[in-house]
Design an enzyme around this catalytic site. Structure first.
Site, PDB file in Angstrom:
ATOM      1  N   ALA A   1      63.238  26.853  -8.040  1.00 60.80           N
ATOM      2  CA  ALA A   1      62.791  26.367  -9.310  1.00 60.80           C
ATOM      3  C   ALA A   1      61.202  27.813  -9.816  1.00 60.80           C
ATOM      4  O   ALA A   1      60.422  27.610  -8.761  1.00 60.80           O
ATOM      5  CB  ALA A   1      62.122  25.398  -9.066  1.00 60.80           C
ATOM      6  N   GLN A   2      61.114  27.653 -10.566  1.00 60.04           N
ATOM      7  CA  GLN A   2      60.835  29.193 -11.495  1.00 60.04           C
ATOM      8  C   GLN A   2      59.214  28.683 -11.928  1.00 60.04           C
ATOM      9  O   GLN A   2      58.562  28.502 -12.196  1.00 60.04           O
ATOM     10  CB  GLN A   2      60.956  30.324 -12.138  1.00 60.04           C
TER      11      GLN A   2
ATOM     12  N   GLY B   1      57.588  25.098 -13.215  1.00 61.14           N
ATOM     13  CA  GLY B   1      56.925  24.647 -12.609  1.00 61.14           C
ATOM     14  C   GLY B   1      57.033  22.348 -12.228  1.00 61.14           C
ATOM     15  O   GLY B   1      58.395  22.712 -12.218  1.00 61.14           O
TER      16      GLY B   1
ATOM     17  N   GLU C   1      54.649  24.369 -21.796  1.00 58.29           N
ATOM     18  CA  GLU C   1      56.455  24.809 -21.994  1.00 58.29           C
ATOM     19  C   GLU C   1      57.335  24.161 -23.493  1.00 58.29           C
ATOM     20  O   GLU C   1      56.068  23.182 -23.240  1.00 58.29           O
ATOM     21  CB  GLU C   1      56.990  24.303 -20.704  1.00 58.29           C
TER      22      GLU C   1
ATOM     23  N   HIS D   1      71.220  26.029 -19.715  1.00 58.97           N
ATOM     24  CA  HIS D   1      69.273  25.742 -19.947  1.00 58.97           C
ATOM     25  C   HIS D   1      70.096  27.822 -20.609  1.00 58.97           C
ATOM     26  O   HIS D   1      71.169  28.426 -20.411  1.00 58.97           O
ATOM     27  CB  HIS D   1      69.124  27.184 -18.402  1.00 58.97           C
TER      28      HIS D   1
ATOM     29  N   ARG E   1      65.741  22.314 -25.058  1.00 53.57           N
ATOM     30  CA  ARG E   1      66.678  23.483 -24.149  1.00 53.57           C
ATOM     31  C   ARG E   1      67.866  22.762 -24.974  1.00 53.57           C
ATOM     32  O   ARG E   1      68.626  23.901 -25.177  1.00 53.57           O
ATOM     33  CB  ARG E   1      66.383  22.679 -22.817  1.00 53.57           C
TER      34      ARG E   1
ATOM     35  N   HIS F   1      72.360  23.639 -15.540  1.00 55.10           N
ATOM     36  CA  HIS F   1      71.109  24.288 -14.765  1.00 55.10           C
ATOM     37  C   HIS F   1      70.612  23.243 -14.248  1.00 55.10           C
ATOM     38  O   HIS F   1      70.733  22.648 -13.376  1.00 55.10           O
ATOM     39  CB  HIS F   1      69.947  23.799 -16.222  1.00 55.10           C
TER      40      HIS F   1
ATOM     41  N   ARG G   1      66.485  16.208 -20.036  1.00 56.12           N
ATOM     42  CA  ARG G   1      65.459  16.397 -19.324  1.00 56.12           C
ATOM     43  C   ARG G   1      64.497  17.116 -20.303  1.00 56.12           C
ATOM     44  O   ARG G   1      64.562  18.053 -20.426  1.00 56.12           O
ATOM     45  CB  ARG G   1      65.022  16.656 -18.440  1.00 56.12           C
TER      46      ARG G   1
HETATM   47  C1  FAD Z   1      66.370  28.109 -11.426  1.00 56.29           C
HETATM   48  C2  FAD Z   1      65.985  27.010 -11.232  1.00 56.29           C
HETATM   49  C3  FAD Z   1      64.856  26.642 -11.710  1.00 56.29           C
HETATM   50  C4  FAD Z   1      64.564  25.688 -12.187  1.00 56.29           C
HETATM   51  N1  FAD Z   1      62.888  25.655 -12.224  1.00 56.29           N
HETATM   52  C5  FAD Z   1      62.552  24.408 -12.358  1.00 56.29           C
HETATM   53  C6  FAD Z   1      61.286  24.528 -12.897  1.00 56.29           C
HETATM   54  O1  FAD Z   1      59.749  24.178 -12.969  1.00 56.29           O
HETATM   55  N2  FAD Z   1      60.540  22.992 -12.818  1.00 56.29           N
HETATM   56  C7  FAD Z   1      61.544  21.462 -12.477  1.00 56.29           C
HETATM   57  O2  FAD Z   1      60.941  20.521 -12.360  1.00 56.29           O
HETATM   58  N3  FAD Z   1      62.573  21.479 -12.519  1.00 56.29           N
HETATM   59  C8  FAD Z   1      63.198  22.752 -11.996  1.00 56.29           C
HETATM   60  N4  FAD Z   1      64.880  23.051 -12.067  1.00 56.29           N
HETATM   61  C9  FAD Z   1      65.626  21.728 -11.031  1.00 56.29           C
HETATM   62  C10 FAD Z   1      64.872  21.404 -10.350  1.00 56.29           C
HETATM   63  O3  FAD Z   1      64.769  22.462  -9.138  1.00 56.29           O
HETATM   64  C11 FAD Z   1      65.588  20.830  -9.565  1.00 56.29           C
HETATM   65  O4  FAD Z   1      66.201  19.847  -9.972  1.00 56.29           O
HETATM   66  C12 FAD Z   1      64.808  19.883  -7.766  1.00 56.29           C
HETATM   67  O5  FAD Z   1      64.873  21.152  -7.356  1.00 56.29           O
HETATM   68  C13 FAD Z   1      66.552  19.022  -7.393  1.00 56.29           C
HETATM   69  O6  FAD Z   1      65.664  18.970  -5.919  1.00 56.29           O
HETATM   70  P1  FAD Z   1      66.535  18.252  -5.618  1.00 56.29           P
HETATM   71  O7  FAD Z   1      65.684  18.161  -3.694  1.00 56.29           O
HETATM   72  O8  FAD Z   1      67.218  16.831  -6.069  1.00 56.29           O
HETATM   73  O9  FAD Z   1      68.322  19.081  -4.780  1.00 56.29           O
HETATM   74  P2  FAD Z   1      67.719  20.067  -4.645  1.00 56.29           P
HETATM   75  O10 FAD Z   1      66.258  21.303  -4.058  1.00 56.29           O
HETATM   76  O11 FAD Z   1      68.577  21.351  -5.027  1.00 56.29           O
HETATM   77  O12 FAD Z   1      67.991  19.757  -2.437  1.00 56.29           O
HETATM   78  C14 FAD Z   1      69.384  19.971  -2.096  1.00 56.29           C
HETATM   79  C15 FAD Z   1      69.937  19.887  -1.241  1.00 56.29           C
HETATM   80  O13 FAD Z   1      71.587  19.052  -0.597  1.00 56.29           O
HETATM   81  C16 FAD Z   1      71.925  19.855   0.147  1.00 56.29           C
HETATM   82  N5  FAD Z   1      72.869  19.276   0.238  1.00 56.29           N
HETATM   83  C17 FAD Z   1      74.216  19.175  -0.485  1.00 56.29           C
HETATM   84  N6  FAD Z   1      74.891  19.017  -0.277  1.00 56.29           N
HETATM   85  C18 FAD Z   1      75.249  18.312   1.414  1.00 56.29           C
HETATM   86  C19 FAD Z   1      75.631  17.245   2.408  1.00 56.29           C
HETATM   87  N7  FAD Z   1      77.151  17.330   1.941  1.00 56.29           N
HETATM   88  N8  FAD Z   1      75.478  17.350   3.665  1.00 56.29           N
HETATM   89  C20 FAD Z   1      73.976  18.243   3.952  1.00 56.29           C
HETATM   90  N9  FAD Z   1      72.935  18.814   2.652  1.00 56.29           N
HETATM   91  C21 FAD Z   1      73.423  18.663   1.106  1.00 56.29           C
HETATM   92  C22 FAD Z   1      71.107  21.500   0.068  1.00 56.29           C
HETATM   93  O14 FAD Z   1      71.617  21.773   1.172  1.00 56.29           O
HETATM   94  C23 FAD Z   1      70.070  21.533  -0.520  1.00 56.29           C
HETATM   95  O15 FAD Z   1      69.476  21.361   0.817  1.00 56.29           O
HETATM   96  C24 FAD Z   1      65.326  24.507 -11.336  1.00 56.29           C
HETATM   97  C25 FAD Z   1      66.351  24.642 -11.411  1.00 56.29           C
HETATM   98  C26 FAD Z   1      66.868  26.058 -10.563  1.00 56.29           C
HETATM   99  C27 FAD Z   1      68.212  26.175 -10.063  1.00 56.29           C
END
Ligand code: FAD
Length: 499
Positions: A43-44, A46, A111, A227, A274, A330, A365
């Site tokens: 995530a870049q 914030g 943003e 995105h 978006r 995204h 979102r």
């Molecule tokens: C490039 C990028 C930039 C972004 N920038 C922003 C931002 O600036 N602000 C914002 O609010 N959001 C941003 N987002 C979105 C945000 O990052 C995500 O929605 C959020 O981080 C999701 O968090 P999470 O904990 O739900 O999942 P994730 O952070 O994706 O974590 C999922 C975890 O589950 C694990 N996993 C998956 N399947 C299995 C399995 N079968 N068994 C065991 N482990 C498994 C993975 O390995 C990982 O550790 C961005 C996303 C991306 C890709």
């Protein structure tokens, strides 16, 4: 070993584990790669939070609901925006360091579609990596949390209508059974099912497949956010993201003649929501005629060190080059349907973060709301599980039949990889930024055919194909355009909605 199991180590999984531990529980925290591998780490932009002078939870709620295109649940949104500030204060207490102004106060960025500057960043555009650093340190230091890296959850086990454990696969491919009175899915996104995506390799929709297989309800899967500004370079996966904050800082989207084309479809131009920007870019990207121009942005290299570092090895620079862009899959707005405490529709199964559908995003979102959602609803799930089991855990149930399916090589085989490549291409072409009935019908048939051809033992391949089919079916079923779901054949939102 009879204790809650959290699956995934992005912001939602790490926070759930920490909250459960701080409520006095021992927790297993399993993740299929390492603590550094997640959408969160990438995530870049914030975290959106109503903490700046002149802002309020009510204003944040209004922006969130406006972005959701009619489908957000106002109660869930209220929870998000009113509990968010407290969670961010806790993050600060845990040692997270957000960027500050010279007077020491938090610095708030603006943003797209936010009416106030309310996005806090860490280390410029390295917010996610900084969050993972902080939270990894916290969970590693807590003796009540047992971390299992490189442990992939393959299957959830139910006994008499209740989830009682999981089957995991370790690094050697060995299948292991774990009993757990509560399983919390925090498995993140589905981006890797698409050919062009900003999501890292772990984002393969596993949580949706696991939950669906035990009968949990999934909702709003058709609403995907593309995105608008991923760097468009052939064969690069994931597609490097050129953060929204660049446009917030004044970067333009232009065609080859220098025309700022987003103004043709929306008065807000580059700061329009978006989905509007993604469609405008998508049309031009098809002709390779969409560029991000940040050359005039003040001090752009220093303000965006992460993006600059990413461009440098490719011979590109923010202050020198026009950057070719295309929309990339995204973020998934829908997911495993939960209540406001993260409970799925199956007893013992919980979902938090991007894999869940809490109701806060509706059809679209608001930028930077997802990290906040991960914090707020993971916290609620952690507290609720602790409350539910305050009197002790139910007696462990048998996980029989014991796992016998330890055939793990088939997923990496050439035939399985070919099926995945085909699936990714189908989803990007037919279930991407703009969809049509013939395209979606074709996608459904093609995905069913791929599933029928999945090699025996290629269970992860089959799971991804099933999730892809669920997305295509949901997109075909929604005969309107709304939020992140655009149908060329049904260009307007329905005047009513059953949700
Ligand atoms: C490039 C990028 C930039 C972004 N920038 C922003 C931002 O600036 N602000 C914002 O609010 N959001 C941003 N987002 C979105 C945000 O990052 C995500 O929605 C959020 O981080 C999701 O968090 P999470 O904990 O739900 O999942 P994730 O952070 O994706 O974590 C999922 C975890 O589950 C694990 N996993 C998956 N399947 C299995 C399995 N079968 N068994 C065991 N482990 C498994 C993975 O390995 C990982 O550790 C961005 C996303 C991306 C890709």
């Amino acid at each position: 070993m009879h204790r809650p199991l959290v699956v995934g180590t992005g912001i939602a999984g790490l926070w759930t584990a920490w909250r459960l531990a701080s409520e006095g529980h021992h927790v297993l925290l399993a993740t299929k790669a390492t603590l550094q591998d997640s959408n969160t780490a990438w995530a870049q932009g914030g975290i959106a939070v109503a903490l700046s002078a002149g802002d309020s939870p009510a204003l944040h709620a209004a922006d969130t609901i406006a972005a959701s295109d009619g489908l957000a649940d106002p109660i869930a949104v209220d929870v998000l925006v009113t509990e968010g500030p407290e969670r961010v204060r806790e993050l600060l207490e845990l040692g997270a360091s957000f960027d500050r102004s010279p007077d020491g106060t938090l610095r708030f960025g603006l943003e797209a579609a936010h009416s106030r500057p309310r996005i806090i960043h860490a280390a410029g555009d390295r917010t996610g990596a900084a969050l993972i650093e902080t939270l990894s340190r916290v969970v590693r230091a807590d003796p009540r949390i047992t971390i299992m890296e490189r442990h992939l959850v393959r299957r959830i086990v139910k006994h008499e209508h209740r989830v009682v454990g999981v089957i995991l696969q370790d690094e050697e491919g060995e299948a292991l059974a774990f009993q757990a009175p509560a399983v919390v899915l925090a498995t993140g996104g589905v981006g890797q099912l698409f050919e062009v995506t900003t999501n890292p390799p772990v984002a393969t929709g596993d949580g949706w497949a696991l939950a669906h297989a035990v009968g949990a309800e999934l909702a709003l899967l058709e609403f995907l956010q593309f995105h608008p500004t991923a760097l468009s370079l052939a064969g690069v996966n994931p597609a490097p993201l050129l953060t929204e904050a660049l446009r917030g800082a004044g970067a333009w989207l232009v065609d080859g003649t220098g025309h700022r084309f987003v103004f043709d479809s929306d008065d807000r131009g580059e700061l329009a929501p978006r989905d509007i920007v993604a469609r405008a870019v998508g049309i031009r990207a098809f002709r390779k005629d969409a560029f991000l121009d940040a050359r005039h942005v003040d001090n752009v290299i220093n303000r965006f060190p992460g993006v600059s570092a990413l461009l440098e090895p490719l011979g590109l620079a923010l202050d020198r080059d026009l950057l070719p862009v295309a929309p990339a899959m995204h973020y998934a707005m829908g997911g495993i349907r939960t209540d406001l405490a993260g409970r799925s529709t199956v007893a013992g199964l919980w979902a938090v973060g991007e894999c869940a559908n809490t109701g806060v995003h509706g059809a679209n979102r608001l930028a930077s709301n997802s990290l906040l959602e991960g914090l707020v609803f993971a916290d609620r799930a952690g507290r609720e599980i602790a409350r539910e089991f305050a009197g002790g855990f139910p007696a462990p149930a048998s996980l029989s039949p014991a796992p016998t399916d330890s055939d793990t090589g088939a997923d990496g085989s050439a035939p399985a990889l070919a099926l995945i490549a085909r699936m990714r291409s189908i989803l990007t072409q037919e279930v991407g930024v703009v969809r049509t009935e013939p395209g979606l019908a074709e996608a459904e048939i093609a995905l069913a055919d791929l599933l029928a051809r999945a090699p025996s033992g290629a269970w992860h391949t089959a799971d991804q194909l099933r999730v892809a089919a669920l997305i295509a079916r949901a997109a075909r079923g929604r005969r309107e355009s709304r939020g992140g779901h655009r149908r060329a054949d049904f260009p307007r939102p329905r005047p009513w909605s059953s949700e």
